[in-house]
Design a protein around this motif. Structure first.
Motif, mmCIF file in Angstrom:
data_model
loop_
_atom_site.group_PDB
_atom_site.id
_atom_site.type_symbol
_atom_site.label_atom_id
_atom_site.label_comp_id
_atom_site.label_asym_id
_atom_site.label_seq_id
_atom_site.Cartn_x
_atom_site.Cartn_y
_atom_site.Cartn_z
ATOM 1 N N MET A 104 -24.297 5.425 -107.631
ATOM 2 C CA MET A 104 -23.778 4.322 -108.426
ATOM 3 C C MET A 104 -22.821 3.436 -107.640
ATOM 4 N N ALA A 105 -22.082 4.019 -106.714
ATOM 5 C CA ALA A 105 -21.204 3.205 -105.878
ATOM 6 C C ALA A 105 -22.026 2.224 -105.055
ATOM 7 N N GLU A 106 -23.156 2.672 -104.551
ATOM 8 C CA GLU A 106 -24.050 1.794 -103.800
ATOM 9 C C GLU A 106 -24.703 0.759 -104.707
ATOM 10 N N PHE A 107 -25.099 1.193 -105.893
ATOM 11 C CA PHE A 107 -25.775 0.317 -106.846
ATOM 12 C C PHE A 107 -24.869 -0.834 -107.267
ATOM 13 N N LYS A 108 -23.574 -0.561 -107.400
ATOM 14 C CA LYS A 108 -22.622 -1.601 -107.818
ATOM 15 C C LYS A 108 -22.576 -2.769 -106.838
ATOM 16 N N GLY A 109 -22.918 -2.496 -105.586
ATOM 17 C CA GLY A 109 -22.871 -3.549 -104.586
ATOM 18 C C GLY A 109 -24.146 -4.354 -104.463
ATOM 19 N N THR A 110 -25.112 -4.095 -105.329
ATOM 20 C CA THR A 110 -26.394 -4.795 -105.284
ATOM 21 C C THR A 110 -26.268 -6.215 -105.833
ATOM 22 N N THR A 111 -26.902 -7.164 -105.199
ATOM 23 C CA THR A 111 -26.896 -8.549 -105.681
ATOM 24 C C THR A 111 -27.501 -8.626 -107.089
ATOM 25 N N GLY A 112 -26.838 -9.331 -107.987
ATOM 26 C CA GLY A 112 -27.332 -9.481 -109.354
ATOM 27 C C GLY A 112 -26.906 -8.364 -110.282
ATOM 28 N N ILE A 113 -26.110 -7.420 -109.766
ATOM 29 C CA ILE A 113 -25.587 -6.325 -110.588
ATOM 30 C C ILE A 113 -24.092 -6.547 -110.757
ATOM 31 N N TYR A 114 -23.616 -6.462 -112.004
ATOM 32 C CA TYR A 114 -22.219 -6.738 -112.318
ATOM 33 C C TYR A 114 -21.540 -5.450 -112.779
ATOM 34 N N ASN A 115 -20.290 -5.292 -112.447
ATOM 35 C CA ASN A 115 -19.569 -4.106 -112.911
ATOM 36 C C ASN A 115 -18.136 -4.456 -113.247
ATOM 37 N N TRP A 116 -17.574 -3.666 -114.104
ATOM 38 C CA TRP A 116 -16.192 -3.855 -114.528
ATOM 39 C C TRP A 116 -15.655 -2.503 -114.945
ATOM 40 N N GLU A 117 -14.376 -2.276 -114.733
ATOM 41 C CA GLU A 117 -13.783 -1.012 -115.131
ATOM 42 C C GLU A 117 -12.465 -1.245 -115.826
ATOM 43 N N CYS A 118 -12.137 -0.346 -116.714
ATOM 44 C CA CYS A 118 -10.893 -0.435 -117.466
ATOM 45 C C CYS A 118 -10.089 0.831 -117.212
ATOM 46 N N GLN A 119 -9.070 0.717 -116.394
ATOM 47 C CA GLN A 119 -8.149 1.818 -116.140
ATOM 48 C C GLN A 119 -7.066 1.745 -117.203
ATOM 49 N N VAL A 120 -7.041 2.721 -118.080
ATOM 50 C CA VAL A 120 -6.088 2.693 -119.185
ATOM 51 C C VAL A 120 -5.353 4.023 -119.263
ATOM 52 N N PRO A 121 -4.136 4.015 -119.812
ATOM 53 C CA PRO A 121 -3.401 5.278 -119.962
ATOM 54 C C PRO A 121 -3.987 6.118 -121.083
ATOM 55 N N ILE A 122 -3.672 7.384 -121.095
ATOM 56 C CA ILE A 122 -4.122 8.263 -122.176
ATOM 57 C C ILE A 122 -3.641 7.695 -123.497
ATOM 58 N N GLY A 123 -4.549 7.619 -124.465
ATOM 59 C CA GLY A 123 -4.240 7.020 -125.752
ATOM 60 C C GLY A 123 -4.751 5.606 -125.860
ATOM 61 N N GLY A 124 -5.193 5.037 -124.747
ATOM 62 C CA GLY A 124 -5.768 3.704 -124.766
ATOM 63 C C GLY A 124 -7.220 3.748 -125.196
ATOM 64 N N SER B 76 -26.609 -7.871 -116.736
ATOM 65 C CA SER B 76 -26.278 -8.997 -117.604
ATOM 66 C C SER B 76 -24.793 -9.291 -117.505
ATOM 67 N N MET B 77 -24.454 -10.434 -116.940
ATOM 68 C CA MET B 77 -23.049 -10.829 -116.856
ATOM 69 C C MET B 77 -22.451 -10.994 -118.246
ATOM 70 N N SER B 78 -23.242 -11.485 -119.189
ATOM 71 C CA SER B 78 -22.735 -11.708 -120.549
ATOM 72 C C SER B 78 -22.310 -10.400 -121.202
ATOM 73 N N ILE B 79 -23.080 -9.338 -121.015
ATOM 74 C CA ILE B 79 -22.731 -8.051 -121.601
ATOM 75 C C ILE B 79 -21.425 -7.538 -121.001
ATOM 76 N N VAL B 80 -21.302 -7.584 -119.682
ATOM 77 C CA VAL B 80 -20.090 -7.100 -119.025
ATOM 78 C C VAL B 80 -18.883 -7.932 -119.449
ATOM 79 N N GLN B 81 -19.049 -9.254 -119.559
ATOM 80 C CA GLN B 81 -17.942 -10.111 -119.971
ATOM 81 C C GLN B 81 -17.494 -9.804 -121.385
#
Length: 205
Positions: free
Chosen positions: A92-112, A127-132
């Motif tokens: 998945m780390a490699e896949f995230k770097g593929t052209t046309g693939i979008y990723n986003w992460e949410c680092q949140v504290p416990i309870g978030g 889909s950029m729209s889904i990630v956004q």
């Protein structure tokens, strides 16, 4: 009409594990017979005895499914625990770097929002729209998303599921791909009650 197949649930009473051939074949059969507009997948979680090679085999197969979806002009959303090293290394780390693939992460504290074993979540999609929409949702409504899409008691994942559907609707409106009055969700296990409510309001998202 379109279909969303959710592979974050269970198959034959156990979590989907694509290191197993029977699980892989069941997923192929389901996708070939349904031709979904979107598939939803995740890493293996909360299963004892899952080593690195088994996790990578599972994720490698999911990547194949995602690439197949993209080749047909269809979409996927992959959800991943940020507490799993397979987000940072391997398939998945490699896949995230593929052209046309979008990723986003949410680092949140416990309870978030969207905590998995005390960690946040990452998403990958073509889909950029889904990630956004997932990003916007997590910013505006952190208190209402306690579980990932398709996981936990009915109703807990409603807000996150609505964000996913809203992102899909925006994507399809932008590309003029389908009649947006109807969409179906096939959970790759038993049905969840809240899906019918979500789909009734699909045009309003």
């Amino acid at each position: 009409a379109g279909t969303i197949i959710d592979f974050t649930g269970k198959y034959s009473g156990a979590a989907w594990d694509f290191s197993l051939e029977d699980h892989r074949q069941a997923a192929r059969d389901r996708i070939c017979s349904t031709m979904p507009m979107v598939i939803v997948g995740t890493d293996i979680r909360n299963v004892q005895g899952v080593d690195w090679s088994r996790q990578q085999a599972h994720l490698s197969f999911l990547r194949e499914l995602y690439l197949y979806q993209g080749s047909l002009g269809r979409y996927f959303i992959h959800e991943h625990s940020l507490g799993n090293m397979s987000w940072y290394d391997g398939v998945m780390a490699e896949f995230k770097g593929t052209t046309g693939i979008y990723n986003w992460e949410c680092q949140v504290p416990i309870g978030g929002f969207s905590i998995v074993d005390g960690f946040g979540l990452g998403w990958i999609s073509n889909s950029m729209s889904i990630v956004q929409e997932l990003e916007t949702f997590s910013t505006l409504a952190p208190s209402v998303a306690k579980t990932p899409f398709g996981v936990g008691a009915p109703g807990q994942g409603v807000a996150l599921a609505k964000a996913l559907l809203r992102g899909l609707r925006i994507q399809l409106l932008n590309t003029c791909e389908m009649n947006l009055n109807t969409v179906g969700v096939e959970v790759a296990e038993e049905e969840h009650d809240f899906h019918e409510m979500l789909l009734d309001d699909w045009p309003t998202y």
